[in-house]
Design an enzyme around this catalytic site. Structure first.
Site, mmCIF file in Angstrom:
data_model
loop_
_atom_site.group_PDB
_atom_site.id
_atom_site.type_symbol
_atom_site.label_atom_id
_atom_site.label_comp_id
_atom_site.label_asym_id
_atom_site.label_seq_id
_atom_site.Cartn_x
_atom_site.Cartn_y
_atom_site.Cartn_z
ATOM 1 N N ILE A 1 0.887 -1.100 0.149
ATOM 2 C CA ILE A 1 -0.130 0.247 -0.373
ATOM 3 C C ILE A 1 0.569 1.411 0.154
ATOM 4 O O ILE A 1 0.822 1.931 -0.536
ATOM 5 C CB ILE A 1 -0.892 -0.098 1.169
ATOM 6 C CG1 ILE A 1 -0.344 -0.235 2.752
ATOM 7 C CG2 ILE A 1 -2.014 -0.736 1.166
ATOM 8 C CD1 ILE A 1 -1.119 -0.351 3.735
ATOM 9 N N GLY B 1 11.353 1.784 3.083
ATOM 10 C CA GLY B 1 10.811 -0.105 2.809
ATOM 11 C C GLY B 1 9.689 -0.268 2.963
ATOM 12 O O GLY B 1 9.071 1.625 1.938
ATOM 13 N N ASP C 1 11.461 13.391 12.796
ATOM 14 C CA ASP C 1 10.235 13.787 10.888
ATOM 15 C C ASP C 1 8.757 13.622 11.752
ATOM 16 O O ASP C 1 8.569 12.964 10.878
ATOM 17 C CB ASP C 1 10.924 12.190 10.693
ATOM 18 C CG ASP C 1 10.742 12.709 8.911
ATOM 19 O OD1 ASP C 1 10.277 13.439 8.477
ATOM 20 O OD2 ASP C 1 10.305 11.248 8.529
#
Length: 309
Positions: free
Chosen positions: A19, A25, A141
């Site tokens: 998805i 990754g 982040d």
């Protein structure tokens, strides 16, 4: 939950179950035979079989195994295997905040009550990480792509691959991490990180939720400290995202959030509020000036101090 059951459910991580594809990754939607749905982040391997980002993999697992908070994504388990290494999370049907804001139809569904709740939830998560965890945890982040929403559009902070523990009496110098447009300006000339770096990113994210887009022009106006900027004379009501219905029930809350966000964007890290102060201010049922929303300019909110009326 076993390694084999995840391999079987994804047919060996077939691309049809993927998805999201990222640099470190890919995320797969995995439905087990029991009916349970999971999100599995498979780490990209190198040609020699080593993990593409072993440090990121270890950071994310160590960090998420230490913390439990309703606004932080749940890590169910992880696997470090010669062939497949992955992290197993709860699956969040709402997708990322970034995707929701980019889609006009979905942005309309993200009404103002939900948006206020999203900002509060992220603030609570960061306050917990900075002030209730020992040692404190920096996310490093914070961005709209790393805020995921559940089926009721409640937020979860995700992607802890660059998270850092602030250990006392040790160096907090580190390599660059973050997403362009959200990173604190001081990281351009120093690699020493602290909680105020997350606070700055939270300020950018909060304005993005209110304005419906990344607030690059506002951030630039603040960083230049130019009192002559035409942006400062614009009414808040004309600058907020026009796609949801008018924010009458929470109009004054939008004033508060925008004021706090501007305080978080202070060019001086020492002058930014802590996330504990931010979350406390957002939680207050403080009486604001009634019916002031139609008349408030961005400049007035930039000049205002956190906690003032």
């Amino acid at each position: 939950m076993t390694y084999e059951s995840i391999i079987i459910a994804t047919e060996g991580f077939d691309s049809k179950y993927c998805i999201v594809k990222g640099g470190q990754g890919s995320v797969f939607r995995v439905e087990l035979l029991s009916g349970q749905v999971l999100a599995v982040k498979k780490i990209h391997p190198l040609d020699n079989g080593e993990l593409n980002s072993l440090k990121s993999f270890e950071s994310e697992t160590k960090t998420l195994l230490k913390i439990r908070h309703r606004n932080i994504i749940k890590l169910y388990g992880f696997c470090s295997h010669a062939r497949h290494s992955f992290l197993v999370y709860e699956f969040l049907e709402g997708g990322s905040l970034s995707e929701r804001l980019r889609n006009n139809e979905k942005a309309i569904e993200l009404d103002w009550i939900k948006r206020v709740s999203i900002v509060r939830g992220v603030a609570y998560a960061l306050s917990y990480m900075h002030h209730e965890c020992s040692p404190p945890i920096l996310h490093r982040d914070i961005s709209s792509k790393n805020v995921l929403l559940d089926h009721e559009d409640r937020p979860r902070l995700s992607d802890f691959g660059t998270a850092k523990l602030l250990r006392p009496n040790s160096s907090n110098w580190t390599s660059f991490a973050g997403t362009f447009g959200y990173v604190a300006p001081e990281l351009a000339y120093t690699m020493e990180v602290n909680e105020s770096c997350d606070t700055y990113s939270f300020g950018v994210l909060s304005l993005e939720v209110i304005f419906g887009r990344h607030p690059a022009d506002i951030v630039e106006a603040i960083s230049s400290l130019s009192s002559t900027s035409e942006i400062l004379d614009i009414l808040l009501k004309d600058f907020i995202d026009q796609r949801p219905l008018l924010p009458s029930p929470v109009a004054e809350e939008l004033i508060k959030i925008t004021k706090i966000a501007f305080a978080c964007l202070n060019p001086s890290p020492q002058l930014r509020p802590t996330m504990q102060q931010v979350s406390a201010s957002l939680a207050k049922e403080k009486a604001l000036l009634k019916n002031s929303f139609p008349f408030i300019t961005l400049g007035q909110l930039i000049d205002a101090k956190l906690g003032s009326s």
